[in-house]
Design a protein around this motif. Structure first.
Motif, PDB file in Angstrom:
ATOM      1  N   GLY A   7       0.818  -1.201   0.000  1.00 26.08           N
ATOM      2  CA  GLY A   7       0.000   0.000   0.000  1.00 26.08           C
ATOM      3  C   GLY A   7       0.854   1.254   0.000  1.00 26.08           C
ATOM      4  N   ARG A   8       1.891   1.246   0.825  1.00 29.84           N
ATOM      5  CA  ARG A   8       2.760   2.419   0.920  1.00 29.84           C
ATOM      6  C   ARG A   8       3.455   2.658  -0.414  1.00 29.84           C
ATOM      7  NH1 ARG A   8       6.920   1.364   5.255  1.00 29.84           N
ATOM      8  NH2 ARG A   8       5.009   0.964   6.430  1.00 29.84           N
ATOM      9  N   GLN A   9       3.985   1.580  -1.010  1.00 31.01           N
ATOM     10  CA  GLN A   9       4.718   1.730  -2.271  1.00 31.01           C
ATOM     11  C   GLN A   9       3.784   2.224  -3.378  1.00 31.01           C
ATOM     12  OE1 GLN A   9       6.537  -1.856  -3.770  1.00 31.01           O
ATOM     13  NE2 GLN A   9       7.674  -0.771  -5.368  1.00 31.01           N
ATOM     14  N   HIS A  10       2.547   1.721  -3.380  1.00 27.99           N
ATOM     15  CA  HIS A  10       1.655   2.062  -4.491  1.00 27.99           C
ATOM     16  C   HIS A  10       0.942   3.389  -4.285  1.00 27.99           C
ATOM     17  CE1 HIS A  10       1.939  -1.577  -7.060  1.00 27.99           C
ATOM     18  NE2 HIS A  10       2.664  -1.914  -6.019  1.00 27.99           N
ATOM     19  N   ARG A  11       0.889   3.860  -3.032  1.00 28.92           N
ATOM     20  CA  ARG A  11       0.454   5.250  -2.858  1.00 28.92           C
ATOM     21  C   ARG A  11       1.583   6.160  -3.295  1.00 28.92           C
ATOM     22  NH1 ARG A  11      -1.187   3.402   2.010  1.00 28.92           N
ATOM     23  NH2 ARG A  11       0.529   4.409   3.086  1.00 28.92           N
ATOM     24  N   GLY A  12       2.764   5.890  -2.737  1.00 24.72           N
ATOM     25  CA  GLY A  12       3.998   6.573  -3.119  1.00 24.72           C
ATOM     26  C   GLY A  12       3.915   8.083  -3.014  1.00 24.72           C
ATOM     27  N   ALA A  13       5.046   8.711  -2.954  1.00 26.08           N
ATOM     28  CA  ALA A  13       5.083  10.168  -2.902  1.00 26.08           C
ATOM     29  C   ALA A  13       4.648  10.723  -4.258  1.00 26.08           C
ATOM     30  CB  ALA A  13       6.498  10.634  -2.573  1.00 26.08           C
ATOM     31  N   ALA A  14       5.091  10.093  -5.336  1.00 26.84           N
ATOM     32  CA  ALA A  14       4.838  10.625  -6.668  1.00 26.84           C
ATOM     33  C   ALA A  14       3.554  10.057  -7.262  1.00 26.84           C
ATOM     34  CB  ALA A  14       6.013  10.291  -7.576  1.00 26.84           C
ATOM     35  N   GLY A  15       2.866   9.226  -6.517  1.00 30.24           N
ATOM     36  CA  GLY A  15       1.611   8.691  -7.026  1.00 30.24           C
ATOM     37  C   GLY A  15       1.785   7.511  -7.952  1.00 30.24           C
ATOM     38  N   ARG A  16       2.895   7.395  -8.607  1.00 32.46           N
ATOM     39  CA  ARG A  16       3.143   6.296  -9.545  1.00 32.46           C
ATOM     40  C   ARG A  16       4.555   5.788  -9.302  1.00 32.46           C
ATOM     41  NH1 ARG A  16       0.993   5.262 -14.139  1.00 32.46           N
ATOM     42  NH2 ARG A  16      -0.731   4.983 -12.729  1.00 32.46           N
ATOM     43  N   PRO A  17       4.727   5.041  -8.219  1.00 26.32           N
ATOM     44  CA  PRO A  17       6.084   4.676  -7.846  1.00 26.32           C
ATOM     45  C   PRO A  17       6.630   3.513  -8.667  1.00 26.32           C
ATOM     46  CG  PRO A  17       4.527   3.739  -6.319  1.00 26.32           C
ATOM     47  CD  PRO A  17       3.722   4.460  -7.355  1.00 26.32           C
ATOM     48  N   ILE A  18       5.748   2.752  -9.306  1.00 28.24           N
ATOM     49  CA  ILE A  18       6.240   1.607 -10.053  1.00 28.24           C
ATOM     50  C   ILE A  18       6.816   2.122 -11.369  1.00 28.24           C
ATOM     51  CG2 ILE A  18       5.583  -0.568 -11.127  1.00 28.24           C
ATOM     52  CD1 ILE A  18       5.479  -0.456  -8.062  1.00 28.24           C
ATOM     53  N   ARG A  19       8.019   1.733 -11.657  1.00 26.45           N
ATOM     54  CA  ARG A  19       8.707   2.301 -12.801  1.00 26.45           C
ATOM     55  C   ARG A  19       8.140   1.790 -14.109  1.00 26.45           C
ATOM     56  NH1 ARG A  19      14.047  -0.457 -14.015  1.00 26.45           N
ATOM     57  NH2 ARG A  19      14.359   1.680 -14.589  1.00 26.45           N
ATOM     58  N   ARG A  20       8.232   2.628 -15.087  1.00 25.44           N
ATOM     59  CA  ARG A  20       7.899   2.219 -16.443  1.00 25.44           C
ATOM     60  C   ARG A  20       9.222   2.048 -17.180  1.00 25.44           C
ATOM     61  NH1 ARG A  20       3.822   1.987 -19.642  1.00 25.44           N
ATOM     62  NH2 ARG A  20       2.386   2.689 -18.059  1.00 25.44           N
ATOM     63  N   LEU A  21       9.645   0.826 -17.278  1.00 21.19           N
ATOM     64  CA  LEU A  21      10.917   0.532 -17.941  1.00 21.19           C
ATOM     65  C   LEU A  21      10.740   0.611 -19.440  1.00 21.19           C
ATOM     66  CD1 LEU A  21      12.729  -2.681 -16.765  1.00 21.19           C
ATOM     67  CD2 LEU A  21      13.522  -0.359 -16.657  1.00 21.19           C
ATOM     68  N   PRO A  22      11.765   1.059 -20.163  1.00 21.46           N
ATOM     69  CA  PRO A  22      11.759   0.803 -21.593  1.00 21.46           C
ATOM     70  C   PRO A  22      11.946  -0.707 -21.762  1.00 21.46           C
ATOM     71  CG  PRO A  22      13.763   1.938 -20.923  1.00 21.46           C
ATOM     72  CD  PRO A  22      12.950   1.734 -19.700  1.00 21.46           C
ATOM     73  N   VAL A  23      10.856  -1.409 -22.069  1.00 17.30           N
ATOM     74  CA  VAL A  23      10.933  -2.869 -22.107  1.00 17.30           C
ATOM     75  C   VAL A  23      11.502  -3.314 -23.446  1.00 17.30           C
ATOM     76  CG1 VAL A  23       9.625  -4.996 -21.974  1.00 17.30           C
ATOM     77  CG2 VAL A  23       8.974  -3.061 -20.558  1.00 17.30           C
ATOM     78  N   ALA A  24      12.604  -3.989 -23.398  1.00 18.11           N
ATOM     79  CA  ALA A  24      13.216  -4.483 -24.631  1.00 18.11           C
ATOM     80  C   ALA A  24      13.867  -5.812 -24.314  1.00 18.11           C
ATOM     81  CB  ALA A  24      14.256  -3.497 -25.136  1.00 18.11           C
ATOM     82  N   ALA A  25      13.835  -6.683 -25.275  1.00 15.59           N
ATOM     83  CA  ALA A  25      14.475  -7.979 -25.060  1.00 15.59           C
ATOM     84  C   ALA A  25      15.952  -7.752 -24.805  1.00 15.59           C
ATOM     85  CB  ALA A  25      14.282  -8.851 -26.291  1.00 15.59           C
TER      86      ALA A  25
END
Lengths: 708, 708
Positions: free
Chosen positions: A460-478
């Motif tokens: 809950g703490r991580q997903h509330r996060g300070a910035a609201g979107r704490p989960i990173r959006r990686l440039p997903v590439a093989a």
């Protein structure tokens, strides 16, 4: 919000309008017979079910078709239950008919030696050519509980009756079935995909599906190996974007487990440390055992964590209250401060010797006067300062415990914060059954309950996060699959590369003559370090090839003579480039390290932590997939155990943390810019000075891979 | 083999020839009524039961006596169930009649405020004057299951029917009752003592009793506080001497838990670290939660660990096999290498794709052919290389699982090594009930089972030991209760004391003049360190009072001038003894630390571990009660995480471990010889050089307590 590059529309697989069962059989214990029974007797099929069996015209009163080609329409899903020897022919028929999805239940492929592997490769080929998707082989099938559809041979499907918000994606079937039986706790699993050999569709595809499926709230996954890192990450990202928790159990934390998993699925388990780091980075909750998984997932299924993290404890046994409070503290969780009205109410109702502050010990008074539970538990649960209430039930005390269960059920209806009853007794009486029936899914020990609540709170703490979107959006590439030869750069080459990339280093250069050595050192300012520079001498100190603390020009010349003599003596044939002269790091400071490796599943990963002699012993390190964000760099520095040393513990000067963060980001950018080329890097030690003094790699190893 | 000074003969309390129940009542829900029912209806009393109630002449057909004085004989035990206000009068009567044991069930004493405490002190006084022993007050009573005697008010006693080899000693009643309900696992608890406020008899007395009781094989204890350290240690020693495992759960590992326990029992919980160290030293198995306690104790009740430690794993689900192997590896346990005949048999019976080496994955083949279980599990269990077999049962699969349970039960009859079935499913079907009925007490998760097996294996190893008797025999003595004033010695005084005690130190002396400083330094040889010597200056470096690396006489004189000037400037009024001159430690070496504190329960405890800046952050320390044996010193050095640094990791020189061990033993002897005086010691850092170079405390703090 799916990730287009990695998202497959599985809706016609999971909710098909028409199904063909190939290998339908009347023998009740056969794979084909069990699957037939699950589809005919225990499923609610919205559409057509075609039975295919060339030796029969009818089975259990249903028409049998001789082949897929003969069917009146192309089914959405072909469920294949024929023996291994017949699967390829059936798949060719399915391909010809353009069947979009095949579920291959049959075993005897990739898991069964070289011949099986060849057959499995052929399956993949057939499917790819036809644009058909395969689920399996070597799997129990697909169990859609919420739509009551069992494309599975499992004799347990008739008992999979509890619909629910949990999605389960597994590779092997046995452990998955174990989790399915946790439906006994009163909360159901809406969809179970058990993907077997994953010749095509993988666990990741089902996580991705569940991430947007409206009937799934919580995603549970059991993994033996991850076949496609970027596909898996895209699925995790999608779950995070949709605010759905993913709870994962990954086998392969020890060598025994890795070996056993490899023998089971013939897939590499990958590095447990890297997996765990990736999980953390994507907000995945990693657990170590099935019971932890169930306790955690079932808690999420009951309620999502809110803003209030503090916990209330309500119990009628003093020892149990103390043990629970102990576990709360040991887990780093917080006991709520009750609002004054809560304490006042408890004081007015409970005996003098009860504990009316959190943790509440009602004392055994409630055992003889159950009304007391009703008048007090509700007040605790409604306290405005807490996010959940733990109610450990130490005993099955018959009627009193039933009253306790009833009161918990009634109190929960009036409050948002979940009340978490812990059923601690091995005696599972009526009170337990009532709590289960009411959807409380009681954990069975204090430790397990607290572990689940800790994970729930942290998510809950991580997903509330300070910035609201704490989960990173990686440039997903093989991750590139490099093929060329590998070589280690010399220290000077490595440092030159880093310097080009803008990474701060101490002045360093190679002197070809004694005079040049002295001039270089004079230019840098003393003290300096001198090291033999030779492509043929790797372990410089072993041959007397290093001199530290050189404090004037005369000592430089002396060092030249000594080191050259020593090198000639110990390595007579070595090609010698000269003497590497480097400015010596200032005194004080802390020694850290950063390394980069290339994970075969996920790509480049950075390891950062305590450096020097303790690095391997204390393993005070943390890891991240690259590229790092500034937030990643900041949290890496702060999450090592030794961070207090950097922050000025025990009277030390505060270290130059911003410079250290810049260094980590610089390394990350350098590696990303040279991803195909960089195989491995090791900066150890990294010297970190006091505020304003900087952070400098003192030694650098870079292993490159040339183009094939 | 009891310890005479601390051993009380409790046999007449536990198996009394005559019992008086004072406060016998006909109200079924009252304390007196419930106790009456337990004694009359549910106990088998070998002797007389006297009911005492002055308001009745008869109760439930039994004669009632008006008072203890009126009884025809003196009972062995008086069970007191009168209200708190009447207890003291009854106790005075008991004392007059010379009743040897009183069980006081009544609450409202030490746990209930100042008035209760006064009443409790009076109880103690009465008992001590009469030589009577008290059990309680504020306790549920004594439950003797093996002799079927319930001197307890618990309404659960009628269900406490499973006799067994486990002894349970607790303070609070609720948690103890929780453990009692683990009888549901099919193995019973023979005796439960729940000692409440412990005004006299303590948990320790019952551990001591159980240590020699022939019907008790395994001792379980739940502790909130330990009242009498030496008494407790004597009990543990007795259990170790008799080869009986003690499994302990102690509340108070976090501040929350300590506060809650204190509010519950009004007793200090003591330091969790010291408790844990004492437990380890006496071979006590410490657990963190009730479920761990039950899993561990019940495993010991099934079988004692033998010489073979390696484990076999037998399972029919590949994922479960891998997860189990993983847990075995993570716990540091060993998978057995099967004997060739075991593997050969498995290969001949199981499918090609089964895993026939340990861990065994039979594959789901056994689900359709249960005979396979019979022909293979027995072979695994009989393998000569293993000490136990783990058989995780992932699913409740109806008939197949019943066959699995039957086969486990049959196989166990033919082998010594315990087969440990793990019942992983939340579905508790007939197979589970069969295993329980046959005494297998199945753990409920892989993690919990492995944790129990790890504790069981480690206990076996410790109790076999190289020397045959690894559990120490401490000179058990009450820690002195010092009362005088406390003062810190100066560094020179502290080092002088240590030097007197034969502890090696670098040469050190105080110079009163600049000339003397130079002479002292010349005599020691350079480099030296100089520090201001003043009783008024504690933090020497803060005022510029320390100079290191002084390499000749001129620098000594300079240091004198600078330090004196600085001291005069920063601490104008300070009394200055001169300059402390000390030889500087050689380069290299490792910094460790050793400290001694006085624990209020157990006496002097040594903490040893990594020194310097990381000591508080990494907490790489270990502890022992003093005095140390040479074996203690050796294992302390080896059990810190940093030991590889001392052993020569990463190309470091091997450290002078023998000198370090001698130093620890020397400190222990010094403290023991001055036990009344030494309050606290801190040697930090201790410099440890390479082999032959020695181990030297560089700084020393000694806190003394003067006689009152």
């Amino acid at each position: 919000m799916t990730h287009p590059a990695f998202s497959t529309d599985l809706s016609r697989l999971i909710r098909p309008r028409s199904i063909a069962l190939i290998g339908a059989s009347e023998r009740p214990q056969s794979i084909g017979g069990r699957t037939l029974s699950n589809l005919l007797d225990h499923s609610q099929i919205d559409g057509e079910l075609y039975l295919v069996n060339p030796t029969r015209t009818e089975l259990r009163g249903q028409r049998c078709w001789p082949s897929i080609a003969s069917l009146p329409q192309t089914p959405d899903v072909a469920v294949i239950a024929v023996p291994a020897s017949g699967v390829i022919a059936v798949m060719e028929e399915c391909a010809a008919r353009r069947v979009p999805f095949a579920i291959i239940l049959t075993s005897g492929f990739g898991e069964a030696g070289a011949e099986g592997e060849r057959a499995q490769a052929r399956l993949k080929e057939i499917a790819e050519q036809a644009g058909m998707r395969i689920y399996g082989p070597n799997c129990p099938g697909l169990t859609n509980v919420n739509q009551r559809l069992g494309m599975t041979f499992s004799p347990s499907f008739p008992h999979d009756l509890v619909k629910g918000p949990i999605g389960l994606a597994t590779q092997g079937g046995g452990l998955g079935r174990n989790v399915m039986q946790a439906m006994e706790r009163g909360i159901g699993i809406g969809l179970w995909a058990s993907t077997g050999n994953e010749v095509d569709l993988q666990v990741a595809d089902f996580i991705h599906y569940m991430a947007t499926a409206p009937d799934i709230k919580v995603i549970v996954t059991l993994l033996e190996g991850i076949k496609d890192g970027p596909r898996f990450l895209a699925a995790l990202q999608c779950a995070a974007d949709n605010g759905k928790p993913v709870i994962a159990l990954k086998v392969g934390k020890s060598e025994y487990g890795q070996r056993a998993a490899q023998s089971h699925t013939a897939s590499l388990t990958g590095s447990a440390e890297v997996n765990s780091a990736v999980f953390r980075q994507y907000g995945v909750i990693e657990v170590d055992d099935i019971d932890e998984l169930v306790d955690t997932a079932w808690l999420f299924a009951r309620a999502m964590p809110g803003e209030r993290e503090a916990i209330g404890v309500y119990c009628s046994s003093g020892g149990t209250t103390a043990l629970t409070a102990d576990a709360v503290g040991t887990a780093g969780l917080t006991l709520a401060e009750f609002a004054p009205e809560t304490t006042a109410l408890l004081r007015s109702k409970l005996p003098d010797y009860a504990a009316v502050n959190n943790p509440v010990d009602t004392t055994a008074a409630v055992l003889s006067d159950a009304d007391l539970i009703e008048s007090t538990l509700g007040a605790v649960a409604a306290d405005p300062n807490l996010g959940c209430v733990i109610a450990p039930i130490a005993l099955d005390y018959g009627e009193t415990t039933i009253r306790m269960a009833q009161t918990i059920i009634a109190a929960q209806k009036r409050v948002q914060s979940p009340i978490v009853p812990i059923w601690m007794s091995d005696r599972l009486g009526e009170g337990y059954r009532m709590l289960v029936a009411a959807g409380f899914a009681p954990p069975r020990s204090i430790g397990k309950a607290i572990a689940a609540i800790r994970r729930w709170t942290e998510w809950g703490r991580q997903h509330r996060g300070a910035a609201g979107r704490p989960i990173r959006r990686l440039p997903v590439a093989a991750p590139s699959a490099p093929a060329g030869a590998v070589r280690s750069l010399s220290e000077l080459q490595a440092k030159a590369l880093l310097a080009q990339a803008g990474i701060p280093l101490l002045p360093v250069a190679v002197a070809r003559t004694r005079d040049e050595a002295r001039q270089l050192a004079d230019g840098m300012g003393y003290p300096v370090v001198a090291k033999i520079a030779s492509p043929d001498i790797l372990h410089k100190s072993d041959i007397g090839g290093v001199r530290v603390g050189i404090s004037d020009g005369a000592q430089v010349e002396l060092a030249w003579d000594d080191i050259m003599a020593s090198a000639r003596q110990h390595k007579p044939g070595a090609a010698i480039d000269g003497l590497l002269i480097e400015k010596m790091a200032p005194g004080g400071g802390v020694e850290l390290m950063a390394g980069v490796t290339r994970d075969p599943v996920f790509g480049h990963v950075m390891t950062f932590g305590l450096g020097g002699v303790y690095v391997e012993i204390l393993r005070d390190v943390t890891r991240r997939l690259l590229p790092l964000s500034p937030a990643d760099a900041a949290s890496m520095v702060r999450e090592i155990r030794c961070f207090p040393v950097l922050a000025g513990a025990r009277g030390r000067p505060v270290a130059d943390v911003p410079a250290l963060e810049r260094l980590l980001l610089g390394v990350s950018e350098f590696v990303m810019a040279n991803a195909a080329r960089i195989e491995e890097m090791d900066l150890n030690p990294i010297w970190v000075g006091a505020e304003g003094e900087g952070a400098l790699p003192l030694d650098a190893v870079v292993v490159e891979r040339s183009a094939a």
